[in-house]
Design a protein around this motif. Structure first.
Motif, PDB file in Angstrom:
ATOM      1  N   GLN A  59      11.235 -23.829 -19.834  1.00 11.56           N
ATOM      2  CA  GLN A  59      12.127 -22.690 -19.625  1.00 11.56           C
ATOM      3  C   GLN A  59      11.455 -21.375 -20.015  1.00 11.56           C
ATOM      4  N   GLY A  60      10.820 -21.358 -21.166  1.00 12.62           N
ATOM      5  CA  GLY A  60      10.185 -20.128 -21.634  1.00 12.62           C
ATOM      6  C   GLY A  60       9.074 -19.666 -20.717  1.00 12.62           C
ATOM      7  N   ALA A  61       8.256 -20.620 -20.245  1.00 15.18           N
ATOM      8  CA  ALA A  61       7.163 -20.265 -19.341  1.00 15.18           C
ATOM      9  C   ALA A  61       7.700 -19.711 -18.031  1.00 15.18           C
ATOM     10  N   PHE A  62       8.769 -20.320 -17.519  1.00 14.84           N
ATOM     11  CA  PHE A  62       9.368 -19.835 -16.272  1.00 14.84           C
ATOM     12  C   PHE A  62       9.867 -18.408 -16.426  1.00 14.84           C
ATOM     13  N   LEU A  63      10.561 -18.130 -17.523  1.00 15.59           N
ATOM     14  CA  LEU A  63      11.089 -16.785 -17.743  1.00 15.59           C
ATOM     15  C   LEU A  63       9.960 -15.769 -17.880  1.00 15.59           C
TER      16      LEU A  63
END
Length: 329
Positions: A59-63
């Motif tokens: 999730q963090g990488a996508f954001l």
């Protein structure tokens, strides 16, 4: 947004370019925070043929990547729009393209987030082709609105030609002439190489995502540090040495009068490269002689180049001819 009609044309076009990226970033972040607890980990981040997920990430990488793409796009297209502001037609295209790309990108990112919401398994996530159609439709609508909002750059211009005492070349009405010189910089290639090297070190030791800004900055600094300056019936054209784009052109009809003067990059413009300050802009790659064009808007455009006096005299002659004939021939 009727209030934007009161903004200067250049400011309006920069707003058309950058505003969608800023708004899309806010929307993406808001949606992500509102559904974060309902997203799978990892989440589906790439939709392949048939609308099924075939790529996944945290999730963090996508954001981080999503916001980086949106903000990076704003910086890229906003910078290009500012770079070519002396070429109103090309600036209008860049402004509309940058805004439409941000709308398209933001729509698809939000669609991916919503498709992942409440999914038990990221592999089961799918995305309808309708979302892509809607995204392109929204981008097209924004492009049309942005094109109208950009308007024409015709504000407070004067159309008189060079003054009587401006230097000129002796050139017959049927004669054609062109002047061209190559220019380069000693400072920018070294700076670009150092930034690029720092990006590679960060990429190898820390990760390529945090290294991306350094790599994006370092490559053009290392490669786009030489240019060819041409003066002819098209006006002033500056083209990078190793690539043919982005090409900067100041049309002859936007040139009021041309001279030459000495330029100090630090004292006059605060650095090297494409520089802009209130009332002046230009390509400053070294100290010394520079072509200095006073534009019909009252601002100055400069290019540091050898034999600027000859180019100035030719442009003044061509500007006189352009104003004598309706077609500039």
């Amino acid at each position: 947004m009727p209030q934007t009609r009161h903004l200067p044309v250049n400011a309006r076009r920069i707003l058309v370019t950058v505003a969608p990226s800023v708004l899309a970033s806010v929307v993406v972040l808001s949606v992500f925070l509102s559904v974060r607890d309902r997203l799978p980990e990892p989440m589906a981040t790439h939709i392949g043929q048939g609308g099924q997920a075939d790529g996944f990430s945290g999730q963090g990488a996508f954001l981080a990547v999503a916001l980086g793409v949106l903000i990076g796009g704003a910086a890229l297209f906003g910078g290009l729009a500012q770079w070519i502001r002396t070429n109103p037609g090309a600036q209008r295209v860049i402004a509309v393209t940058g805004g439409a790309v941000a709308v398209l990108t933001g729509w698809l990112i939000v669609a991916v987030l919503l498709a992942n919401t409440d999914a038990d398994d990221a592999a089961s996530v799918s995305l309808s082709g309708l979302q892509a159609a809607l995204a392109f439709g929204a981008a097209a609508v924004y492009a049309a609105a942005g094109w109208a909002l950009c308007g024409h750059a015709q504000e407070s211009e004067t159309t008189s030609g060079p003054s009587a005492d401006a230097a000129r070349l002796s050139l017959g009405d049927s004669e054609l002439a062109s002047w061209s010189r190559a220019i380069g910089s000693r400072v920018l290639p070294v700076t670009g190489a150092l930034v690029l090297a720092a990006g590679l070190v960060v990429g190898i030791t820390t990760g390529w995502l945090p290294a991306l800004p350094l790599l994006i900055t370092g490559v053009p600094l290392a490669l786009l540090t030489g240019a060819r300056v041409t003066a002819d019936r098209r006006g002033i054209t500056v083209t990078p040495t190793f690539v043919s784009w982005p090409r900067l052109n100041v049309p002859l009809e936007r040139i009021q009068e041309v001279g030459h003067r000495s330029v100090n990059p630090i004292r006059d413009f605060g650095g090297w490269g494409y520089r802009a300050r209130p009332g002046a802009s230009g390509i400053v790659l070294r100290s010394g002689d520079a072509l200095s064009a006073r534009l019909t808007t009252g601002s100055e455009f400069v290019v540091t180049v050898d034999d600027a006096a000859t180019a100035a005299a030719l442009l003044n002659t061509l500007a006189d001819r352009d104003r004598r004939t309706p077609d500039g021939g």
